[in-house]
Design a protein around this motif. Sequence first.
Motif, PDB file in Angstrom:
ATOM      1  N   HIS A 369       0.847  -1.183   0.000  1.00 49.21           N
ATOM      2  CA  HIS A 369       0.000   0.000   0.000  1.00 49.21           C
ATOM      3  C   HIS A 369       0.883   1.235   0.000  1.00 49.21           C
ATOM      4  O   HIS A 369       1.969   1.215   0.564  1.00 49.21           O
ATOM      5  CB  HIS A 369      -0.876   0.028   1.253  1.00 49.21           C
ATOM      6  CG  HIS A 369      -2.097  -0.801   1.125  1.00 49.21           C
ATOM      7  ND1 HIS A 369      -3.193  -0.413   0.418  1.00 49.21           N
ATOM      8  CD2 HIS A 369      -2.380  -2.025   1.623  1.00 49.21           C
ATOM      9  CE1 HIS A 369      -4.114  -1.346   0.488  1.00 49.21           C
ATOM     10  NE2 HIS A 369      -3.639  -2.339   1.198  1.00 49.21           N
ATOM     11  N   GLN A 372       1.236   6.735   3.816  1.00 43.24           N
ATOM     12  CA  GLN A 372       1.919   7.965   4.230  1.00 43.24           C
ATOM     13  C   GLN A 372       2.164   7.912   5.739  1.00 43.24           C
ATOM     14  O   GLN A 372       1.349   7.363   6.466  1.00 43.24           O
ATOM     15  CB  GLN A 372       1.018   9.170   3.950  1.00 43.24           C
ATOM     16  CG  GLN A 372       0.599   9.338   2.508  1.00 43.24           C
ATOM     17  CD  GLN A 372       1.683  10.020   1.708  1.00 43.24           C
ATOM     18  OE1 GLN A 372       2.373  10.883   2.222  1.00 43.24           O
ATOM     19  NE2 GLN A 372       1.855   9.604   0.468  1.00 43.24           N
ATOM     20  N   LYS A 389      -2.494  14.194  10.249  1.00 44.82           N
ATOM     21  CA  LYS A 389      -2.689  13.401   9.028  1.00 44.82           C
ATOM     22  C   LYS A 389      -2.680  11.947   9.438  1.00 44.82           C
ATOM     23  O   LYS A 389      -1.714  11.474  10.055  1.00 44.82           O
ATOM     24  CB  LYS A 389      -1.527  13.663   8.062  1.00 44.82           C
ATOM     25  CG  LYS A 389      -1.766  14.822   7.141  1.00 44.82           C
ATOM     26  CD  LYS A 389      -2.125  14.310   5.759  1.00 44.82           C
ATOM     27  CE  LYS A 389      -2.648  15.390   4.851  1.00 44.82           C
ATOM     28  NZ  LYS A 389      -1.640  15.871   3.925  1.00 44.82           N
ATOM     29  N   ASN A 391      -4.141   7.711   8.349  1.00 44.83           N
ATOM     30  CA  ASN A 391      -4.532   6.842   7.243  1.00 44.83           C
ATOM     31  C   ASN A 391      -5.863   6.171   7.522  1.00 44.83           C
ATOM     32  O   ASN A 391      -6.079   5.629   8.604  1.00 44.83           O
ATOM     33  CB  ASN A 391      -3.461   5.762   7.036  1.00 44.83           C
ATOM     34  CG  ASN A 391      -2.163   6.393   6.582  1.00 44.83           C
ATOM     35  OD1 ASN A 391      -2.133   7.164   5.627  1.00 44.83           O
ATOM     36  ND2 ASN A 391      -1.090   6.100   7.297  1.00 44.83           N
ATOM     37  N   LYS A 393      -9.307   3.940   5.434  1.00 41.71           N
ATOM     38  CA  LYS A 393      -9.729   3.232   4.225  1.00 41.71           C
ATOM     39  C   LYS A 393     -10.554   4.196   3.373  1.00 41.71           C
ATOM     40  O   LYS A 393     -11.423   4.914   3.888  1.00 41.71           O
ATOM     41  CB  LYS A 393     -10.581   2.037   4.628  1.00 41.71           C
ATOM     42  CG  LYS A 393     -11.206   1.280   3.494  1.00 41.71           C
ATOM     43  CD  LYS A 393     -11.893   0.033   4.046  1.00 41.71           C
ATOM     44  CE  LYS A 393     -12.739  -0.645   2.998  1.00 41.71           C
ATOM     45  NZ  LYS A 393     -13.966   0.099   2.669  1.00 41.71           N
ATOM     46  N   LYS A 394     -10.244   4.225   2.120  1.00 37.41           N
ATOM     47  CA  LYS A 394     -11.028   5.085   1.227  1.00 37.41           C
ATOM     48  C   LYS A 394     -12.452   4.536   1.163  1.00 37.41           C
ATOM     49  O   LYS A 394     -12.649   3.340   0.874  1.00 37.41           O
ATOM     50  CB  LYS A 394     -10.389   5.078  -0.159  1.00 37.41           C
ATOM     51  CG  LYS A 394     -11.035   6.033  -1.115  1.00 37.41           C
ATOM     52  CD  LYS A 394     -10.295   6.037  -2.430  1.00 37.41           C
ATOM     53  CE  LYS A 394     -11.002   6.962  -3.395  1.00 37.41           C
ATOM     54  NZ  LYS A 394     -10.464   6.832  -4.735  1.00 37.41           N
ATOM     55  N   SER A 397     -13.953   1.662  -1.207  1.00 38.23           N
ATOM     56  CA  SER A 397     -12.900   0.995  -1.995  1.00 38.23           C
ATOM     57  C   SER A 397     -12.630  -0.396  -1.446  1.00 38.23           C
ATOM     58  O   SER A 397     -13.086  -0.750  -0.361  1.00 38.23           O
ATOM     59  CB  SER A 397     -11.618   1.815  -1.925  1.00 38.23           C
ATOM     60  OG  SER A 397     -11.054   1.652  -0.640  1.00 38.23           O
ATOM     61  N   VAL A 400      -8.347   0.402  -0.250  1.00 37.14           N
ATOM     62  CA  VAL A 400      -7.397   1.448  -0.634  1.00 37.14           C
ATOM     63  C   VAL A 400      -7.232   2.399   0.562  1.00 37.14           C
ATOM     64  O   VAL A 400      -8.221   2.783   1.197  1.00 37.14           O
ATOM     65  CB  VAL A 400      -7.901   2.238  -1.868  1.00 37.14           C
ATOM     66  CG1 VAL A 400      -6.963   3.398  -2.191  1.00 37.14           C
ATOM     67  CG2 VAL A 400      -8.061   1.308  -3.047  1.00 37.14           C
ATOM     68  N   ILE A 402      -6.142   5.987   2.230  1.00 37.94           N
ATOM     69  CA  ILE A 402      -5.882   7.396   1.889  1.00 37.94           C
ATOM     70  C   ILE A 402      -5.547   8.180   3.164  1.00 37.94           C
ATOM     71  O   ILE A 402      -6.039   7.855   4.239  1.00 37.94           O
ATOM     72  CB  ILE A 402      -7.093   8.081   1.187  1.00 37.94           C
ATOM     73  CG1 ILE A 402      -8.385   7.833   1.993  1.00 37.94           C
ATOM     74  CG2 ILE A 402      -7.232   7.647  -0.252  1.00 37.94           C
ATOM     75  CD1 ILE A 402      -9.517   8.747   1.602  1.00 37.94           C
TER      76      ILE A 402
END
Length: 492
Positions: A369, A372, A389, A391, A393-394, A397, A400, A402
């Motif tokens: 994956h 970031q 910031k 992480n 799950k989108k 999706s 994925v 984000i």
Amino acid sequence: MSGTVFFIFGATGDLAKRKLFPAFYSLYREGKLGDNFAVVGLARRPRTNEQFQADVKHSIGEFARYKIDNEENWTSFVQRFEYMSLDINNIENFHQLKKLTDGLDEKYETGGNRLFYLALAPELFGNVSANLREGGLMDTTGWHRLVIEKPFGYDLASAEKLNEQLRQVFEEKDIYRIDHYLGKEMVQNIEFVRFANAFFEPLWNKTYIANIQITLSETVGVEERGGYYDQSGALRDMGQNHMLQMLMMMAMEPPSRLNAEDIRDEKVKVLRSLRLLETVEDVRSNTVRGQYTTGGSNGKPLPAYRQEDSVQPESTTETYFAARVFVDNFRWAGVPFYIRTGKRLPVKTTEVVVEFKNIPDNVYLAKKHDLQPNLLVFRVNPLEGIYMKMNVKKPGSEGVIIPIAMDFCQSCQIGINTPEAYERLLHDAQRGDSTYFTRWDEVALAWQYVDRIAKVWPLSPEDLSMYPAGSWGPERAQEMLAEDGFKWWPVN
Ligand code: BG6
């Protein structure tokens, strides 16, 4: 609030106009000055009280957070402003000032408390202090405080000399050295976020933090200050003070008590732990310096630094600098602090970014994956706030990931009209709270760190990189982080 006579030396100058008079007005409107105060404006230029009061009105109209909307209230404020033309080398003038002030003490029942604000060139601080004493301005039973602006010296030796002069008249506890970054809401907030939240402090160390980045970028060039700036450069103008102050706030240990001395003791320990750059090679590999050449911003051409007013045509003064700094103590062993500042960069912003390490054996990384790192960002200026910031799950999706921001935008939620740094600092100085002023040992240790760099730079003139005005500065600053496997986080 104790009564006070405020003296503004340099009352016809830019700082008084843009920052100090508006700060007085905000404090007055918020009831923070109390009733027993007067302000004496001092400068060489002849001015009547009426002219001076008109200047004050003009400056407040242009720069203050509050509008003048009540005539009675305004009159009661402005009538406390008096002006006296004064030659700082003429002792007779100080005797006259004493007479004027004794009258104000009596009229406003100030208790003989006096706050001397020197909005002047530092070369004049010594003489003014000596004349305040000789002129009898300190012969009252109240307190006497000196508030001074940076730069405090040009290097350690000159700072020591200046300090000796001041100490002949004022005790250390009565000297308030301004670093206006310490008056900024979000710089002060670093301490609160760190020490009042269970989920940050346990992670605040070498085990969980990969690096810390401090960016202080400006779009302006040197404006009318070429003469001063060309002697100073970015390292002395911003590095020795604002940047190291922010670094201390990030790196300090929790103080055992919330008072000025305990907090500053902890900050000083950080400076003592800075890894000094010992050799030419140390300086070359851990610092970057640059100077802006011609460039442009939003289609507007911008001149080179060497073309600015009062700048030497062959100047080698840096308008940009970046450094990799290590705090060699138990908490921070091996964690780089990257700092950068420059003029004529693409945006005006100050941000402090904490980059966390990835969790070990991350199952998502193993599955390739694009993950970031977690960031915690303090937005100091011009936007004020904090965001994280993280992480997730989108939505919708198939796994994925984000990065999203959990955002506390102080300037949006509480309003942009938060007190100016100068309001806070003036108020603190009147209350006798020196927490957010620079103590002498901080000044000295900061110079000690900076002096090493400044001494070595001239030995390698080829390391001064030119960067186009409006760009992000020398490439080498990117490379320095890349060597450690990091990158500068984009600022907002
Ligand atoms: C001052 C520097 O201390 O800070 C200036 O001397 C600089 O060169 C200024 O422009 C930046 O302050 P702020 O509050 O506008 O970020």
